[in-house]
Design an enzyme around this catalytic site. Structure first.
Site, short mmCIF file in Angstrom:
data_model
loop_
_atom_site.label_atom_id
_atom_site.label_comp_id
_atom_site.label_asym_id
_atom_site.label_seq_id
_atom_site.Cartn_x
_atom_site.Cartn_y
_atom_site.Cartn_z
N ASP A 124 -3.97 3.72 2.50
CA ASP A 124 -5.43 3.67 2.70
C ASP A 124 -5.91 2.24 2.96
O ASP A 124 -7.10 1.98 2.97
CB ASP A 124 -6.16 4.29 1.49
CG ASP A 124 -5.95 3.49 0.22
OD1 ASP A 124 -5.12 2.53 0.23
OD2 ASP A 124 -6.61 3.79 -0.79
N ASN A 151 -0.15 4.52 -0.52
CA ASN A 151 -0.72 5.76 0.03
C ASN A 151 -1.45 5.54 1.36
O ASN A 151 -2.19 6.41 1.81
CB ASN A 151 -1.64 6.43 -1.00
CG ASN A 151 -2.89 5.60 -1.25
OD1 ASN A 151 -2.98 4.43 -0.81
ND2 ASN A 151 -3.86 6.17 -1.92
N HIS A 170 -4.74 -16.44 -7.49
CA HIS A 170 -5.70 -15.68 -6.68
C HIS A 170 -7.09 -16.33 -6.64
O HIS A 170 -8.00 -15.76 -6.06
CB HIS A 170 -5.81 -14.27 -7.24
CG HIS A 170 -6.38 -14.26 -8.63
ND1 HIS A 170 -5.72 -14.81 -9.70
CD2 HIS A 170 -7.56 -13.82 -9.11
CE1 HIS A 170 -6.46 -14.70 -10.78
NE2 HIS A 170 -7.59 -14.10 -10.44
N ASP A 171 -7.23 -17.47 -7.29
CA ASP A 171 -8.54 -18.14 -7.30
C ASP A 171 -8.55 -19.43 -6.49
O ASP A 171 -9.55 -20.13 -6.46
CB ASP A 171 -8.95 -18.48 -8.74
CG ASP A 171 -9.31 -17.24 -9.54
OD1 ASP A 171 -9.77 -16.26 -8.94
OD2 ASP A 171 -9.12 -17.27 -10.77
N ASP A 228 -1.52 -0.78 -4.09
CA ASP A 228 -1.65 0.08 -5.27
C ASP A 228 -0.37 0.07 -6.11
O ASP A 228 0.60 -0.61 -5.77
CB ASP A 228 -2.01 1.51 -4.83
CG ASP A 228 -1.14 1.97 -3.67
OD1 ASP A 228 0.09 1.77 -3.75
OD2 ASP A 228 -1.67 2.51 -2.67
N ASP A 283 0.84 -1.19 0.00
CA ASP A 283 0.00 0.00 0.00
C ASP A 283 0.88 1.25 0.00
O ASP A 283 1.52 1.56 1.00
CB ASP A 283 -0.90 -0.04 1.25
CG ASP A 283 -1.85 1.12 1.31
OD1 ASP A 283 -1.95 1.86 0.30
OD2 ASP A 283 -2.52 1.28 2.34
N ASP A 332 -8.24 -13.23 -19.40
CA ASP A 332 -9.17 -13.84 -18.47
C ASP A 332 -10.16 -14.75 -19.20
O ASP A 332 -10.68 -14.36 -20.25
CB ASP A 332 -9.93 -12.71 -17.76
CG ASP A 332 -10.74 -13.17 -16.56
OD1 ASP A 332 -10.14 -13.64 -15.58
OD2 ASP A 332 -11.98 -13.06 -16.61
N ASP A 337 -3.49 -7.93 -17.06
CA ASP A 337 -4.66 -8.80 -17.16
C ASP A 337 -5.67 -8.15 -18.10
O ASP A 337 -5.87 -6.92 -18.04
CB ASP A 337 -5.29 -8.93 -15.75
CG ASP A 337 -5.76 -10.34 -15.46
OD1 ASP A 337 -6.45 -10.90 -16.33
OD2 ASP A 337 -5.45 -10.85 -14.37
N GLU A 386 -6.05 -17.70 -19.89
CA GLU A 386 -6.63 -18.46 -18.79
C GLU A 386 -7.73 -19.29 -19.41
O GLU A 386 -8.75 -18.76 -19.86
CB GLU A 386 -7.22 -17.55 -17.70
CG GLU A 386 -7.65 -18.39 -16.52
CD GLU A 386 -8.83 -17.82 -15.73
OE1 GLU A 386 -9.04 -18.26 -14.59
OE2 GLU A 386 -9.56 -16.96 -16.24
#
Ligand code: NOJ
Ligand code: CA
Length: 533
Positions: free
Chosen positions: A25, A23, A322-323, A29, A21, A199, A98, A260
């Site tokens: 929050d 910034n 990530h799946d 990013d 991160d 994707d 992606d 993918e």
């Protein structure tokens, strides 16, 4: 020997929300990624693939895009992206983006316009079908639970969404849609990105007669995906679309296209998408699910792969993404799981085929347990508890053992994994026996050997059931990879393999590099990489 960069590359997948991160929050990013480019370079990988960073209402965390040519403000600005690209290139790191073209967000201006009436210029840009409210056109189901159809009162029609209803499927049969997609791809090519991951590339076209999918598990409630996706994927028209993408990309030097391919149909399908005039690579997800942990399972799988791919196409391997549940957590608990993970990492990084590493694997991040109230993934929310969703593999990268794992100074969007004290970059940098050092070593060995990156693969037959042994044979060098999948030591006389001289290059034990001899005893779960005559 074709030595295209992407054949020899190790590709590192970053889930931008969770890497760093910049910034403060609580959400990762682009600036955060830029800050950590030296870490990525030191890891030794050749390219990073960023999960979607484009403008999105984040119903599926970026896989629902409302502007293909803008960066989402959560991740930064176009200037931030340009800076990231330049800083990566300065370090010799390629950048892969992606691209999500099966569907857009329902907030994409195209969809809003399409929704507004039956005769607007974009009326047919999505898959609209007449029907009766309450009676969907056919039995197609969403991958995220429930029907794949949503009723729209203004048009008195259904639209198709193979994922959440906020992800309407584009109508690839419309020439203008296809044209728009190509222009958007071109936009990023012109910016100088090095390639794309497409994707669910095999879902672009659906059966034009909208035939019902065959029911696979009739006993499952409709909420679950109980069908064979016979008519909702791998339609022959998709191949033409893929060829058009390839043609466009071939106008540019040295870009990589990775598909993918969301299918259960095995190697044949990956192969279908990776012919010389189609994509360069397609993911092979089979390692994620292979059971049991045994030399035979993996050997047979790789042999099958090799027999399908031969010289026509180039294989690829992944252990996680990530799946799916973090692969280390699929191997059980404790030390043994770590040892097994090291065997698989050595396999991944010595096979013929492009390896992908999912952020955090290199420090041995485990699946995090996310309490129901904290689940944000639509898959988990809709299908809990049978399917707890994907948040557990998307938790923040663990940089150190301090506040929020050094990921952010603000509470992150997902909790920090429970293993952070042990499993973090800072600690592992200082520990020569850590997973991080092990990954670095493997990547270094791969990088230094043409045989490991591009060479032929030849399995050795042995009487040892727990042993996987193979040669990688290059133009002028040869490596021998020995993987002990078992919990007992294995004594080997390397002369039995026709090996007269060899040098130890690395692996799980701390034999000195260059260590040599005639016999070699492999410890339980040992991985050893040798250079041989
Ligand atoms: C596959 C992506 O990997 C996944 O994260 C996403 O939810 C679906 N495609 C829909 O885009
Ligand atoms: Ca941020």
């Amino acid at each position: 020997m074709d030595k295209s960069w992407w054949k020899g590359a190790v590709i590192y997948q970053i889930y931008p929300r969770s890497f760093k991160d910049g910034n403060q929050d609580g959400i990762g990013d682009l600036d955060g990624i830029t800050e950590e480019l030296d870490y990525i370079r030191d890891l030794g990988v050749d390219a990073i693939w960023l999960s979607p960073i484009f403008r999105s209402p984040m119903k599926d965390f970026g896989y629902d895009i409302s502007d293909y040519r803008e960066i989402d403000p959560l991740f930064g600005t176009m200037a931030d992206f340009d800076r990231l690209l330049e800083a990566a290139h300065e370090r010799g790191i390629k950048v892969i983006l992606d691209q999500v073209y099966n569907h857009t967000s329902d907030q994409h201006p195209w969809f809003k316009e399409s929704c507004s009436s039956k005769d607007n210029p974009k009326a047919d840009w999505y898959v609209w079908v007449d029907g009766e409210k309450g009676t969907p056109p056919n039995n197609w189901l969403s991958y995220f639970g429930g029907e794949a159809w949503e009723w729209v009162e203004t048009r008195k029609q259904y639209y198709l969404h193979l994922f959440v209803k906020e992800q309407p499927d584009l109508n690839w049969r419309h020439h203008e849609v296809r044209k728009q997609v190509m222009q958007s791809i071109k936009f990023w090519l012109d910016k100088g990105v090095d390639g794309f991951r497409f994707d669910v590339v095999n879902l672009f076209y659906k059966d034009d007669r909208l035939r019902d999918n065959p029911v696979k598990y009739p006993e499952e409630p409709i909420a679950f995906n109980r069908h064979y996706h016979l008519y909702t994927r791998d339609r022959p028209e998709t191949e033409g679309a893929v060829e058009e993408i390839r043609e466009l990309m071939d106008f540019y030097d040295d870009r990589v296209s990775i598909g993918e391919v969301a299918t259960e149909l095995g190697q044949a399908q990956y192969f279908a998408y990776t012919r010389p005039n189609r994509l360069n690579l397609a993911f092979n997800f089979d390692f994620k699910e292979l059971r049991p942990f045994a030399a035979k399972t993996y050997t047979e799988h790789v042999k099958l792969n090799e027999s399908v791919f031969r010289d026509f196409a180039w294989p690829s391997y992944v252990l996680g993404n990530h799946d799916s549940k973090r692969f280390l957590s699929k191997l059980g608990e404790g030390e043994d799981a770590l040892r097994k993970a090291k065997v698989l990492a050595a396999l991944l990084l010595t096979l013929r085929g492009t390896p992908f590493i999912y952020y955090g694997e290199e420090i041995g991040m485990r699946e995090a347990e996310i309490p129901y109230e904290k689940i944000v993934d639509p898959q988990g929310k809709n299908l809990w508890p049978k399917n707890v969703g994907r948040d557990g593999c998307r938790t923040p990268m663990q940089w150190n053992s301090g506040l929020y794992a050094g990921f952010s100074r603000t509470e992150p969007w997902l909790p920090i994994g429970g293993d952070v004290q042990e499993v973090n970059v800072e600690r592992q940098k200082a520990d020569p026996a850590s997973m991080l050092q092990y990954y670095k070593q493997l990547i270094r060995i791969r990088k230094a050997s043409d045989a490991l990156r591009f060479g032929r693969l030849e399995f050795l037959e042995t009487k040892e059931e727990a042993l996987m042994a193979f040669f990688r044979i290059g133009e002028s060098e040869r490596n021998l990879v020995l993987l002990n999948f078992g919990d007992r030591a294995i004594g080997l006389n390397l002369e039995d393999f026709g090996v007269k001289t060899w040098r130890y290059l690395g692996g799980t034990t701390s034999h000195p590099v260059g260590f040599s001899g005639l016999s070699l005893s492999l410890e339980p779960y040992e991985a050893a990489i040798l250079e041989t005559n």
